[in-house]
Write a protein that holds these residues in place. Sequence first.
Motif, PDB file in Angstrom:
ATOM      1  N   UNK A 194       0.844  -1.198   0.000  1.00  0.00           N
ATOM      2  CA  UNK A 194       0.000   0.000   0.000  1.00  0.00           C
ATOM      3  C   UNK A 194       0.873   1.240   0.000  1.00  0.00           C
ATOM      4  N   UNK A 195       0.605   2.143  -0.928  1.00  0.00           N
ATOM      5  CA  UNK A 195       1.323   3.410  -0.966  1.00  0.00           C
ATOM      6  C   UNK A 195       0.311   4.528  -1.188  1.00  0.00           C
ATOM      7  N   UNK A 196       0.755   5.750  -1.065  1.00  0.00           N
ATOM      8  CA  UNK A 196      -0.145   6.889  -1.272  1.00  0.00           C
ATOM      9  C   UNK A 196       0.526   7.919  -2.156  1.00  0.00           C
ATOM     10  N   UNK A 197      -0.220   8.491  -3.066  1.00  0.00           N
ATOM     11  CA  UNK A 197       0.308   9.483  -3.997  1.00  0.00           C
ATOM     12  C   UNK A 197      -0.683  10.610  -4.198  1.00  0.00           C
ATOM     13  N   UNK A 198      -0.180  11.688  -4.770  1.00  0.00           N
ATOM     14  CA  UNK A 198      -1.100  12.721  -5.243  1.00  0.00           C
ATOM     15  C   UNK A 198      -1.801  12.201  -6.497  1.00  0.00           C
ATOM     16  N   UNK A 214      -5.723  13.014  -2.836  1.00  0.00           N
ATOM     17  CA  UNK A 214      -4.870  11.861  -2.557  1.00  0.00           C
ATOM     18  C   UNK A 214      -5.482  10.568  -3.083  1.00  0.00           C
ATOM     19  N   UNK A 216      -4.950   6.314  -2.628  1.00  0.00           N
ATOM     20  CA  UNK A 216      -4.297   5.162  -2.016  1.00  0.00           C
ATOM     21  C   UNK A 216      -4.110   4.127  -3.112  1.00  0.00           C
ATOM     22  N   UNK A 239      -8.742   8.538  -1.788  1.00  0.00           N
ATOM     23  CA  UNK A 239      -8.408   8.354  -0.373  1.00  0.00           C
ATOM     24  C   UNK A 239      -9.464   8.945   0.554  1.00  0.00           C
TER      25      UNK A 239
ATOM     26  N   UNK B  28       3.187  13.800  -9.654  1.00  0.00           N
ATOM     27  CA  UNK B  28       2.527  12.533  -9.954  1.00  0.00           C
ATOM     28  C   UNK B  28       3.157  11.874 -11.169  1.00  0.00           C
ATOM     29  N   UNK B  86      12.051   4.076  -1.007  1.00  0.00           N
ATOM     30  CA  UNK B  86      11.083   4.022   0.080  1.00  0.00           C
ATOM     31  C   UNK B  86      11.455   2.930   1.063  1.00  0.00           C
ATOM     32  N   UNK B 196      -5.398   7.799   4.285  1.00  0.00           N
ATOM     33  CA  UNK B 196      -4.396   8.766   3.818  1.00  0.00           C
ATOM     34  C   UNK B 196      -4.959  10.172   3.905  1.00  0.00           C
ATOM     35  N   UNK B 214       1.690  14.153   1.676  1.00  0.00           N
ATOM     36  CA  UNK B 214       0.722  13.151   2.112  1.00  0.00           C
ATOM     37  C   UNK B 214       1.233  12.366   3.309  1.00  0.00           C
ATOM     38  N   UNK B 216       0.370   8.703   5.407  1.00  0.00           N
ATOM     39  CA  UNK B 216      -0.390   7.468   5.554  1.00  0.00           C
ATOM     40  C   UNK B 216      -0.645   7.279   7.042  1.00  0.00           C
ATOM     41  N   UNK B 239       4.271   9.702   3.542  1.00  0.00           N
ATOM     42  CA  UNK B 239       3.878   8.751   2.495  1.00  0.00           C
ATOM     43  C   UNK B 239       4.945   8.595   1.421  1.00  0.00           C
ATOM     44  N   UNK B 242       7.712   5.813   2.535  1.00  0.00           N
ATOM     45  CA  UNK B 242       7.411   4.450   2.957  1.00  0.00           C
ATOM     46  C   UNK B 242       6.498   3.712   1.995  1.00  0.00           C
ATOM     47  N   UNK B 243       6.498   2.428   2.159  1.00  0.00           N
ATOM     48  CA  UNK B 243       5.616   1.517   1.456  1.00  0.00           C
ATOM     49  C   UNK B 243       5.131   0.526   2.515  1.00  0.00           C
ATOM     50  N   UNK B 244       3.835   0.401   2.673  1.00  0.00           N
ATOM     51  CA  UNK B 244       3.309  -0.523   3.681  1.00  0.00           C
ATOM     52  C   UNK B 244       3.068  -1.871   3.026  1.00  0.00           C
TER      53      UNK B 244
END
Lengths: 252, 252
Positions: A194-198, A214, A216, A239, B28, B86, B196, B214, B216, B239, B242-244
């Motif tokens: 799981x990551x998050x971006x614009x 955002x 996810x 998100x 992005x 990350x 997020x 962002x 998380x 965010x 990292x990478x979950x």
Amino acid sequence: MASDIIRSGIGRRTGIALWRQIADAIRAGITSGLGDKHGKLPPEMELAELFGVNRHTVRSAISALVSEGILRAEQGRGTFIIQPDRLTYPISKRTRFSASLAEQGQRGESRMMSHDVMPAPEEVAQALQLDVGAPVLQVRSVGVGDDTPVSRATAWFEHARFPDMADNLLRFNSVTRAFAACGLDDYVRISTRIEAYHATLDDVEILRLSPGSIVLVTFAINADLEGRPVQYSKTRFAADRVSLQVEHAPLS
Amino acid sequence: MASDIIRSGIGRRTGIALWRQIADAIRAGITSGLGDKHGKLPPEMELAELFGVNRHTVRSAISALVSEGILRAEQGRGTFIIQPDRLTYPISKRTRFSASLAEQGQRGESRMMSHDVMPAPEEVAQALQLDVGAPVLQVRSVGVGDDTPVSRATAWFEHARFPDMADNLLRFNSVTRAFAACGLDDYVRISTRIEAYHATLDDVEILRLSPGSIVLVTFAINADLEGRPVQYSKTRFAADRVSLQVEHAPLS
DNA sequence: AGGCATTTGTCCGTATGTATG
DNA sequence: CCATACATACGGACAAATGCC
């Protein structure tokens, strides 16, 4: 103090107009205590003080949210919240995409947008444990809940092993049933990143987001009961409309 | 035409400045093909045509991204992408926070910032299955990897059951060992929720982020082997660092 | 070295949008 | 509604650094 919490994040010359920031703050604050039990917002003057801006600026924010369908302003009575809850997506060993929304009593579905057989790029080949360039079926879909787009996904399947997958997906509109029709009775989720971006411009358009919001992103691998990968998918969620719920296996 | 595809989504009088929309688009676009193999972006004039704006507007966007530490501009040469790797945080039944960073060969640690015994607010009481107002130990900490703050967490423990938790945490600087010293040999993660958000002012300060970036947020519950909750924690991750990684239980 | 094209950096002025009172 | 201040966006011109011939 509460006002400090709410005011935090509101700034000038950030490239985002104050009315827009306040609109975003009100939209976000809806989930965390802004507004009383009847969903009524504080009066404009009070909000203006809270955010440290002029009343005109608050009015701009409110009028934007009203035209978004999030607020309802009534002359003489006040401004009220029309509150949509976040959709909860369970992520577990047995995650079934199409079942998730239905469980919450949400009218939800996943609409297939396009499908195509293509040579596997490196990322896909690695996830599915195939050679780069091996034929894979690529499927793009958009998840819709309560008439609002919530997610967009790209999924890949090994074409040699599931040659009729595209047809079955179209017929059943469910990954689980399509796999069953291809002779695979059961599968489990073996990995989720799981990551998050614009939001990209495509996200903005397809998920009807505003620029700067955002997404996810989940990278998921499903496998058969022998542990051989059968599906790799990347899903981009709006998100502010979802909550991902990781369900760990029960105690043994 | 390609320019039309990229230009779509960029709009005027939306409350978001053009330079900001373009900054978001470039940010992005970095993950998806913008920039050549050396990480060099197209020249400003070309980007301006691509987005359908003036070169100065692109420059505003770039200068914002430079001060975010995402781009590096060199006079006469071009503008380049700075791509840091990350950190991967595993989320599994046996997630151990302090062990995560070490496994990756990263020098990482979790620094306790403050601790306090307080009456449980509703959210915490519900997670720990206590009565609202029951005494709980609240611990704030900051996770640091490679000299960069990566996460900040607030954790709660039932005070009646683990009266020496604060001392033990200070002594061992590890949740696992502190629990052991309190007489709890083992615990498992039973629930993780992931959402997020845009960074708050506190996030910006503590995690050294730029406004608009962002975070998380994970909401986690750990329980003893009888299934009774022993720890509730909220962690806010930068965010872009990292990478979950959700690790599902192995096949039974 | 010099000359030239490319690319980023800085200055000017002007029109429009945003925010306040 | 109006007046004022500031941020944003545009257009053009030129300076400064780099790299290539």
